[in-house]
Motif scaffolding. Structure first.
Motif, mmCIF file in Angstrom:
data_model
loop_
_atom_site.group_PDB
_atom_site.id
_atom_site.type_symbol
_atom_site.label_atom_id
_atom_site.label_comp_id
_atom_site.label_asym_id
_atom_site.label_seq_id
_atom_site.Cartn_x
_atom_site.Cartn_y
_atom_site.Cartn_z
ATOM 1 N N ALA A 150 23.079 51.498 -4.100
ATOM 2 C CA ALA A 150 21.861 51.805 -3.991
ATOM 3 C C ALA A 150 21.269 52.524 -5.412
ATOM 4 O O ALA A 150 20.150 52.233 -5.631
ATOM 5 C CB ALA A 150 21.892 53.242 -3.217
ATOM 6 N N CYS A 151 22.336 53.033 -6.179
ATOM 7 C CA CYS A 151 21.928 53.575 -7.548
ATOM 8 C C CYS A 151 21.263 52.363 -8.419
ATOM 9 O O CYS A 151 20.342 52.466 -9.349
ATOM 10 C CB CYS A 151 23.169 54.399 -8.228
ATOM 11 N N ASP A 152 22.217 51.170 -8.017
ATOM 12 C CA ASP A 152 21.742 50.247 -9.102
ATOM 13 C C ASP A 152 20.425 49.681 -8.620
ATOM 14 O O ASP A 152 19.613 48.791 -9.706
ATOM 15 C CB ASP A 152 22.992 48.921 -8.823
ATOM 16 N N ILE A 153 19.843 49.622 -7.508
ATOM 17 C CA ILE A 153 18.654 49.166 -6.985
ATOM 18 C C ILE A 153 17.535 49.878 -7.752
ATOM 19 O O ILE A 153 16.712 49.206 -8.331
ATOM 20 C CB ILE A 153 18.545 49.271 -5.621
ATOM 21 N N VAL A 154 17.794 51.168 -8.025
ATOM 22 C CA VAL A 154 16.590 52.021 -8.676
ATOM 23 C C VAL A 154 16.742 52.422 -10.305
ATOM 24 O O VAL A 154 15.950 52.810 -10.912
ATOM 25 C CB VAL A 154 16.557 53.149 -8.148
ATOM 26 N N SER A 155 17.793 51.462 -10.862
ATOM 27 C CA SER A 155 18.234 52.024 -12.198
ATOM 28 C C SER A 155 17.172 51.184 -13.282
ATOM 29 O O SER A 155 16.822 50.081 -12.934
ATOM 30 C CB SER A 155 19.767 51.739 -12.558
ATOM 31 N N THR A 156 17.249 51.545 -14.388
ATOM 32 C CA THR A 156 16.542 50.880 -15.579
ATOM 33 C C THR A 156 17.466 50.121 -16.634
ATOM 34 O O THR A 156 17.153 49.221 -16.767
ATOM 35 C CB THR A 156 15.535 52.023 -16.114
ATOM 36 N N MET A 157 18.380 50.954 -16.801
ATOM 37 C CA MET A 157 19.443 50.576 -17.753
ATOM 38 C C MET A 157 20.782 50.509 -16.945
ATOM 39 O O MET A 157 21.142 51.310 -16.335
ATOM 40 C CB MET A 157 19.463 51.248 -18.993
ATOM 41 N N TYR A 158 21.548 49.573 -17.328
ATOM 42 C CA TYR A 158 22.805 49.275 -16.752
ATOM 43 C C TYR A 158 24.000 49.222 -17.866
ATOM 44 O O TYR A 158 24.074 48.432 -18.521
ATOM 45 C CB TYR A 158 22.860 48.175 -15.654
ATOM 46 N N LYS A 179 18.376 41.037 -18.965
ATOM 47 C CA LYS A 179 18.018 42.038 -20.182
ATOM 48 C C LYS A 179 18.055 43.512 -20.235
ATOM 49 O O LYS A 179 18.020 44.370 -21.409
ATOM 50 C CB LYS A 179 16.210 41.754 -20.589
ATOM 51 N N ASN A 180 18.292 44.105 -19.069
ATOM 52 C CA ASN A 180 18.717 45.206 -18.676
ATOM 53 C C ASN A 180 20.466 45.683 -18.734
ATOM 54 O O ASN A 180 20.474 46.684 -18.375
ATOM 55 C CB ASN A 180 18.004 45.859 -17.532
ATOM 56 N N LEU A 181 21.001 44.530 -18.764
ATOM 57 C CA LEU A 181 22.536 44.736 -18.677
ATOM 58 C C LEU A 181 23.068 44.905 -20.189
ATOM 59 O O LEU A 181 22.954 44.175 -20.898
ATOM 60 C CB LEU A 181 22.950 43.641 -17.829
ATOM 61 N N PHE A 182 23.991 46.023 -20.157
ATOM 62 C CA PHE A 182 24.658 45.995 -21.386
ATOM 63 C C PHE A 182 26.010 46.341 -21.089
ATOM 64 O O PHE A 182 26.530 47.128 -20.512
ATOM 65 C CB PHE A 182 24.232 47.482 -21.962
ATOM 66 N N ILE A 183 26.973 45.396 -21.574
ATOM 67 C CA ILE A 183 28.457 45.490 -21.314
ATOM 68 C C ILE A 183 29.084 46.130 -22.549
ATOM 69 O O ILE A 183 29.110 45.920 -23.797
ATOM 70 C CB ILE A 183 28.937 44.088 -21.425
ATOM 71 N N THR A 184 29.375 47.475 -22.113
ATOM 72 C CA THR A 184 29.581 48.577 -23.146
ATOM 73 C C THR A 184 31.071 48.622 -23.020
ATOM 74 O O THR A 184 31.651 49.458 -24.054
ATOM 75 C CB THR A 184 28.955 49.795 -22.850
ATOM 76 N N GLY A 185 32.169 48.275 -22.220
ATOM 77 C CA GLY A 185 33.168 48.810 -21.980
ATOM 78 C C GLY A 185 33.261 49.936 -21.155
ATOM 79 O O GLY A 185 31.810 50.365 -20.698
ATOM 80 N N ASN A 186 34.177 50.798 -20.920
ATOM 81 C CA ASN A 186 34.293 51.767 -19.929
ATOM 82 C C ASN A 186 34.757 53.227 -20.735
ATOM 83 O O ASN A 186 35.531 52.844 -21.555
ATOM 84 C CB ASN A 186 35.302 51.481 -18.789
ATOM 85 N N THR A 187 33.795 54.045 -20.369
ATOM 86 C CA THR A 187 34.065 55.390 -21.202
ATOM 87 C C THR A 187 35.412 55.995 -20.790
ATOM 88 O O THR A 187 35.788 56.942 -21.533
ATOM 89 C CB THR A 187 33.047 56.273 -21.028
ATOM 90 N N VAL A 188 35.915 55.411 -19.920
ATOM 91 C CA VAL A 188 37.530 55.800 -19.814
ATOM 92 C C VAL A 188 38.258 55.779 -20.806
ATOM 93 O O VAL A 188 39.340 56.648 -20.737
ATOM 94 C CB VAL A 188 38.040 55.225 -18.236
ATOM 95 N N VAL A 189 38.252 54.578 -21.296
ATOM 96 C CA VAL A 189 39.164 54.333 -22.665
ATOM 97 C C VAL A 189 38.699 55.500 -23.783
ATOM 98 O O VAL A 189 39.790 56.271 -24.238
ATOM 99 C CB VAL A 189 38.747 53.342 -23.236
ATOM 100 N N ASP A 190 37.483 55.606 -24.125
ATOM 101 C CA ASP A 190 37.099 56.703 -25.082
ATOM 102 C C ASP A 190 37.513 58.019 -24.517
ATOM 103 O O ASP A 190 38.264 58.858 -25.335
ATOM 104 C CB ASP A 190 35.459 56.939 -25.247
ATOM 105 N N ALA A 191 37.614 58.145 -23.098
ATOM 106 C CA ALA A 191 37.814 59.879 -22.823
ATOM 107 C C ALA A 191 39.525 59.869 -22.688
ATOM 108 O O ALA A 191 39.909 60.806 -23.107
ATOM 109 C CB ALA A 191 37.550 59.653 -21.154
ATOM 110 N N CYS A 192 39.959 58.918 -22.311
ATOM 111 C CA CYS A 192 41.723 58.971 -22.449
ATOM 112 C C CYS A 192 42.135 59.213 -23.814
ATOM 113 O O CYS A 192 43.124 60.168 -23.860
ATOM 114 C CB CYS A 192 42.376 57.627 -21.935
ATOM 115 N N PHE A 193 41.607 58.559 -24.730
ATOM 116 C CA PHE A 193 42.045 58.973 -26.300
ATOM 117 C C PHE A 193 41.506 60.171 -26.632
ATOM 118 O O PHE A 193 42.423 61.134 -27.143
ATOM 119 C CB PHE A 193 41.467 57.680 -27.251
#
Length: 440
Positions: free
Chosen positions: A135-143, A162-176
């Protein structure tokens, strides 16, 4: 620019901490909204303090309750805040009721929604998390998407690349980030200190809380049967109160608690649990987030489920789905314990979630959208005259970007006969089949 962040649960706070850092460090105006659905204000404030991030500007204090009641109260509170604060974008993370409430409210107020950890799919619509994330993905602007596999899920559902950004997961940033904080503090839970975790070998950390496991006597009996035979391991089980009650009702708690190699302790704080995970030889879990943390910390994981919205951990080789099958659990656990080559291969599995710069990539993308005016949601002035969807086998040496410019097109899917690819601008699509839209 003003960015609002909606948070509801500890996993959301944990995963959004690096993004909050990045927003604050760049001097961007931040509005932090906490729905307060899991714990009281004092506990919540302590958790923000422990993770060294700002306390929320707003706490809605919705408390616990049914999905409908909880989501409705969140929507009411979030709407009041957003109407007053008027942010340029609202960020939500994951798949909780707070994600659903924040995304629906923001989109109806014509405020851009950024979904962090978008595109995950278990394809199990009995899971409330699956409903929330879809449901969230239906109404989002940036992914903001952790992996190419998750991006392909969204492409298959018709979202524009055009609205999809493969960023990796912040879980990695968070773990470190958080492991560094945790090690400075040391173990705070007395039960871990008493067990002398720092000098313990062959630690198997167990978490089990999902209803499909703990509410099914047959499943949980099979899992406990496997634990009994894993007596060469030190099993640490921070037990959820609901799981404990269910095991007691089934007459299984004492049976498990009386095993010398099983150490049942009360639930751990996040920082203590992160240190325990890092010290473990093996993780046995039905948690989604722990599958990510395990592969990030190079710890082999066996997942007590038959499906996962983190399939990339399995594909990478750091995670194995074992369900509740006693024999499968034992086979794989013993292999990890006794076959060093196999265990080393799982420990060295490439992390599909990136190298720890997801927060930077996320805020970079938001800043670019803001600078280009793409966060403004307005009714279109020009109605598309015509639209045509096509499929073609490409027979020329050409990249995605070149093809789109040449044909006034937007490519959705790219397939080489064996594998789907995310259509990055630089991808050469010669000898590939593509689906695309032509606009006039």
């Amino acid at each position: 620019m003003k960015i609002a962040v909606v948070l509801g649960t500890r996993p959301e706070i944990i995963k959004m901490a690096p993004i909050i850092d990045e927003i604050v460090n760049r001097g961007i105006d931040l509005c932090l909204i906490h729905t307060g659905q899991h714990y009281d204000k004092e506990m919540s404030d302590n958790f923000f303090r422990d993770l060294e991030i700002p306390s929320p500007d707003y706490n809605i204090h919705v408390g616990s309750g049914s999905h409908g009641k909880q989501t409705g109260l969140m929507m009411k509170g979030i709407e009041e805040v957003l109407m007053d604060e008027k942010p340029d974008i609202v960020l939500v993370q994951g798949d909780t009721n707070a994600v659903l409430a924040g995304a629906l409210v923001a989109s109806k107020l014509h405020i851009a929604v950024g979904h962090v950890e978008a595109g995950l799919r278990s394809f199990d619509m009995t899971m409330p998390e699956e409903i929330n994330r879809r449901a969230c993905d239906i109404v989002s602007t940036m992914y903001f998407i952790p992996t190419e596999e998750s991006a392909i899920n969204l492409l298959a559902e018709g979202f524009s690349r055009k609205n999809l950004f493969i960023t990796g997961n912040t879980v990695v940033d968070a773990c470190f980030r958080h492991l560094e904080i945790a090690r400075k503090r040391g173990f705070e839970e007395k039960s871990l200190a008493d067990l002398d975790i720092g000098n313990m070998d062959n630690i198997l950390t167990l978490t089990m809380h999902r209803a499909e496991n703990v509410d099914d006597k047959s499943r949980v009996t099979n899992i406990i049967g496997a634990l009994k035979e894993l007596n060469q391991m030190n099993i640490i089980f921070p037990i959820h109160p609901r799981t404990k009650n269910t095991l007691q009702n089934f007459g299984l708690f004492d049976e498990l608690n009386n095993l010398n190699h099983v150490h049942i302790i009360k639930p751990l704080g996040y920082l203590d649990f992160l240190q325990l995970t890092a010290k473990s030889s093996l993780i046995l879990t039905d948690s989604g987030g722990l599958q990510e943390e395990a592969i990030t910390l190079d710890v082999p994981a066996l997942t007590l489920r038959y499906n996962t919205e983190r399939p990339e951990t399995v594909t990478a080789g750091g995670n194995i789905l074992v369900g509740s099958d006693k024999d499968v659990i034992l086979e794989n656990a013993n292999k990890i314990l006794n076959d060093e080559e196999f265990a080393e291969k799982m420990r060295n599995a490439p992390n599909p979630y990136g190298q720890g710069n997801s927060a930077e990539k996320t805020v970079d993308a938001i800043q670019k959208y803001y600078d280009e005016g793409l966060l403004n949601i307005e009714a279109p002035e020009d109605i598309m005259a015509s639209f045509e969807r096509k499929m073609a086998l490409i027979k020329e040496d050409i990249t995605v970007k070149e093809f789109e410019e040449k044909n006034n097109a937007l490519i959705h899917m790219v397939f080489d006969g064996q594998k789907m690819f995310f259509p990055n601008d630089e991808l050469n699509i010669n000898e590939m089949c593509v689906t695309y839209d032509i606009y006039e």
